[in-house]
Design a protein around this motif. Structure first.
Motif, PDB file in Angstrom:
ATOM      1  N   UNK A 130       0.812  -1.218   0.000  1.00  0.00           N
ATOM      2  CA  UNK A 130       0.000   0.000   0.000  1.00  0.00           C
ATOM      3  C   UNK A 130       0.848   1.272   0.000  1.00  0.00           C
ATOM      4  N   UNK A 131       1.890   1.314   0.818  1.00  0.00           N
ATOM      5  CA  UNK A 131       2.652   2.559   0.922  1.00  0.00           C
ATOM      6  C   UNK A 131       4.158   2.342   1.064  1.00  0.00           C
ATOM      7  N   UNK A 136       7.143   5.682  -4.568  1.00  0.00           N
ATOM      8  CA  UNK A 136       6.655   7.040  -4.338  1.00  0.00           C
ATOM      9  C   UNK A 136       7.050   7.923  -5.521  1.00  0.00           C
ATOM     10  N   UNK A 137       6.268   8.987  -5.729  1.00  0.00           N
ATOM     11  CA  UNK A 137       6.566   9.874  -6.858  1.00  0.00           C
ATOM     12  C   UNK A 137       7.821  10.714  -6.630  1.00  0.00           C
ATOM     13  N   UNK A 138       8.242  10.867  -5.361  1.00  0.00           N
ATOM     14  CA  UNK A 138       9.497  11.547  -5.039  1.00  0.00           C
ATOM     15  C   UNK A 138      10.303  10.636  -4.124  1.00  0.00           C
ATOM     16  N   UNK A 139      11.589  10.485  -4.436  1.00  0.00           N
ATOM     17  CA  UNK A 139      12.482   9.700  -3.584  1.00  0.00           C
ATOM     18  C   UNK A 139      13.615  10.606  -3.126  1.00  0.00           C
ATOM     19  N   UNK A 151       9.396   6.099 -14.223  1.00  0.00           N
ATOM     20  CA  UNK A 151       8.488   5.045 -14.675  1.00  0.00           C
ATOM     21  C   UNK A 151       7.091   5.351 -14.153  1.00  0.00           C
ATOM     22  N   UNK A 152       6.112   5.306 -15.029  1.00  0.00           N
ATOM     23  CA  UNK A 152       4.741   5.619 -14.641  1.00  0.00           C
ATOM     24  C   UNK A 152       3.796   4.508 -15.094  1.00  0.00           C
ATOM     25  N   UNK A 153       2.694   4.368 -14.374  1.00  0.00           N
ATOM     26  CA  UNK A 153       1.630   3.424 -14.709  1.00  0.00           C
ATOM     27  C   UNK A 153       0.338   4.003 -14.137  1.00  0.00           C
ATOM     28  N   UNK A 154      -0.373   4.782 -14.954  1.00  0.00           N
ATOM     29  CA  UNK A 154      -1.554   5.503 -14.471  1.00  0.00           C
ATOM     30  C   UNK A 154      -2.622   4.564 -13.914  1.00  0.00           C
ATOM     31  N   UNK A 159      -3.120   7.608  -4.983  1.00  0.00           N
ATOM     32  CA  UNK A 159      -2.819   8.814  -4.217  1.00  0.00           C
ATOM     33  C   UNK A 159      -2.834   8.476  -2.734  1.00  0.00           C
ATOM     34  N   UNK A 160      -1.714   8.712  -2.054  1.00  0.00           N
ATOM     35  CA  UNK A 160      -1.591   8.378  -0.641  1.00  0.00           C
ATOM     36  C   UNK A 160      -2.045   9.527   0.257  1.00  0.00           C
ATOM     37  N   UNK A 161      -1.626  10.743  -0.092  1.00  0.00           N
ATOM     38  CA  UNK A 161      -1.956  11.921   0.703  1.00  0.00           C
ATOM     39  C   UNK A 161      -1.551  13.161  -0.085  1.00  0.00           C
ATOM     40  N   UNK A 162      -1.679  14.334   0.537  1.00  0.00           N
ATOM     41  CA  UNK A 162      -1.209  15.578  -0.057  1.00  0.00           C
ATOM     42  C   UNK A 162      -0.201  16.228   0.887  1.00  0.00           C
ATOM     43  N   UNK A 163       0.801  16.881   0.282  1.00  0.00           N
ATOM     44  CA  UNK A 163       1.786  17.543   1.126  1.00  0.00           C
ATOM     45  C   UNK A 163       1.273  18.907   1.581  1.00  0.00           C
ATOM     46  N   UNK A 164       2.130  19.682   2.248  1.00  0.00           N
ATOM     47  CA  UNK A 164       1.722  20.975   2.804  1.00  0.00           C
ATOM     48  C   UNK A 164       1.308  21.963   1.733  1.00  0.00           C
ATOM     49  N   UNK A 165       1.750  21.762   0.501  1.00  0.00           N
ATOM     50  CA  UNK A 165       1.409  22.663  -0.592  1.00  0.00           C
ATOM     51  C   UNK A 165       0.221  22.162  -1.406  1.00  0.00           C
ATOM     52  N   UNK A 166      -0.344  21.056  -0.972  1.00  0.00           N
ATOM     53  CA  UNK A 166      -1.494  20.516  -1.684  1.00  0.00           C
ATOM     54  C   UNK A 166      -1.149  19.594  -2.828  1.00  0.00           C
ATOM     55  N   UNK A 167       0.125  19.295  -3.009  1.00  0.00           N
ATOM     56  CA  UNK A 167       0.534  18.393  -4.081  1.00  0.00           C
ATOM     57  C   UNK A 167       0.266  16.944  -3.693  1.00  0.00           C
ATOM     58  N   UNK A 168      -0.184  16.167  -4.645  1.00  0.00           N
ATOM     59  CA  UNK A 168      -0.461  14.762  -4.377  1.00  0.00           C
ATOM     60  C   UNK A 168       0.824  13.968  -4.176  1.00  0.00           C
ATOM     61  N   UNK A 169       0.815  13.115  -3.176  1.00  0.00           N
ATOM     62  CA  UNK A 169       1.876  12.126  -3.004  1.00  0.00           C
ATOM     63  C   UNK A 169       1.305  10.810  -3.509  1.00  0.00           C
ATOM     64  N   UNK A 170       1.871  10.298  -4.595  1.00  0.00           N
ATOM     65  CA  UNK A 170       1.341   9.092  -5.221  1.00  0.00           C
ATOM     66  C   UNK A 170       2.355   7.966  -5.157  1.00  0.00           C
ATOM     67  N   UNK A 171       1.867   6.764  -5.398  1.00  0.00           N
ATOM     68  CA  UNK A 171       2.737   5.596  -5.441  1.00  0.00           C
ATOM     69  C   UNK A 171       2.231   4.630  -6.483  1.00  0.00           C
TER      70      UNK A 171
END
Length: 241
Positions: A130-131, A136-139, A151-154, A159-171
């Motif tokens: 799960x997480x 993660x989209x940023x390492x 590498x992407x696979x839509x 989407x796991x959560x959003x950071x302080x700026x509202x950006x999605x944290x995805x995996x």
């Protein structure tokens, strides 16, 4: 420490003069008709231009002028074949990865160098379905440098959560594959290695991207998380002797 990785260490310990191949026929070799004509025990010269342009901003360092191919790995993934040539430089073991398609045309060429190795106490942190951090989209590396997922696979992105700026944290799940590593030119000494990997990158300057290959690796001596840094190369600029 990078450079102490079990498989790479075993490659480095191979004595070329111990490969007793004088009685073998050329047809017995496993490295015929490989990309760029590279063969085990051959010499590969890596161009320096990208390293010069990036200056000291690259974590991967140029391996030197002449590098001996000490082993060859192959991965079959759909219509593509990943060819991995392990090079013995004056300082470390490098990995030249060339990807070809079903027509054997070169589609990608990158050079990687060991950067870090981790012996996890908590594998769930890295590989939880799960997480787990690999995917993660940023390492971020230990020094805080961020690399973005390449590498992407839509269809599998979550989407796991959003950071302080509202950006999605995805995996997305890491890509799993098996590599057959030939430790000699005739396939008499082979190793199977299992990977769960994700490729990341960061912009160094307008001409250079540095890549970060993050992998959970299982091989004969155990399991670790391994980080390799790399750069893209122009295949035709590589000199093979």
């Amino acid at each position: 420490m990078a450079g102490t990785w079990a498989l790479l260490s075993r490659m480095g310990e191979k004595k070329i003069e111990q490969w007793r191949d004088s009685f073998q026929r050329p047809a017995d070799r496993i490295d015929q008709h490989l990309p760029l004509g590279i063969r085990v025990k051959g010499i590969v010269e890596i161009p320096q231009v990208d390293f010069i342009l990036a200056g000291d901003q690259l974590r991967i360092k140029h391996p030197g002028i002449s590098n001996i191919v000490i082993s060859y790995g192959v991965i079959y993934m759909g219509p593509n074949t990943f060819h991995r040539f392990y090079l013995s430089s004056t300082t470390d073991i490098y990995m030249l990865q060339i990807i070809t398609d079903e027509k054997k045309d070169v589609r990608d060429c990158k050079l990687f160098m060991p950067y870090d190795e981790i012996y996890p106490d908590d594998w769930g942190f890295w590989l939880d379905e799960h997480d787990g951090y690999i995917g993660y989209n940023i390492f971020q590396t230990k020094d805080g440098t961020g690399y973005e997922r390449i590498w992407e696979d839509q269809e599998r992105s979550v989407t796991l959560e959003r950071d302080d700026r509202g950006n999605e944290i995805t995996r997305i799940p890491p890509v799993e594959f098996l590599e057959t590593v030939y430790m000699d030119p005739y396939g008499k000494d082979t190793e199977m290695v299992k990977y769960s990997s994700m490729l990341y990158g960061r912009t160094v300057n307008e001409t250079t991207t540095e890549f970060l290959l993050v992998s959970a690796v299982e091989e004969g001596q155990g399991a670790t998380v391994q980080l390799m840094v790399g750069v893209a190369l122009e295949p035709m600029a590589i000199k093979v002797l």
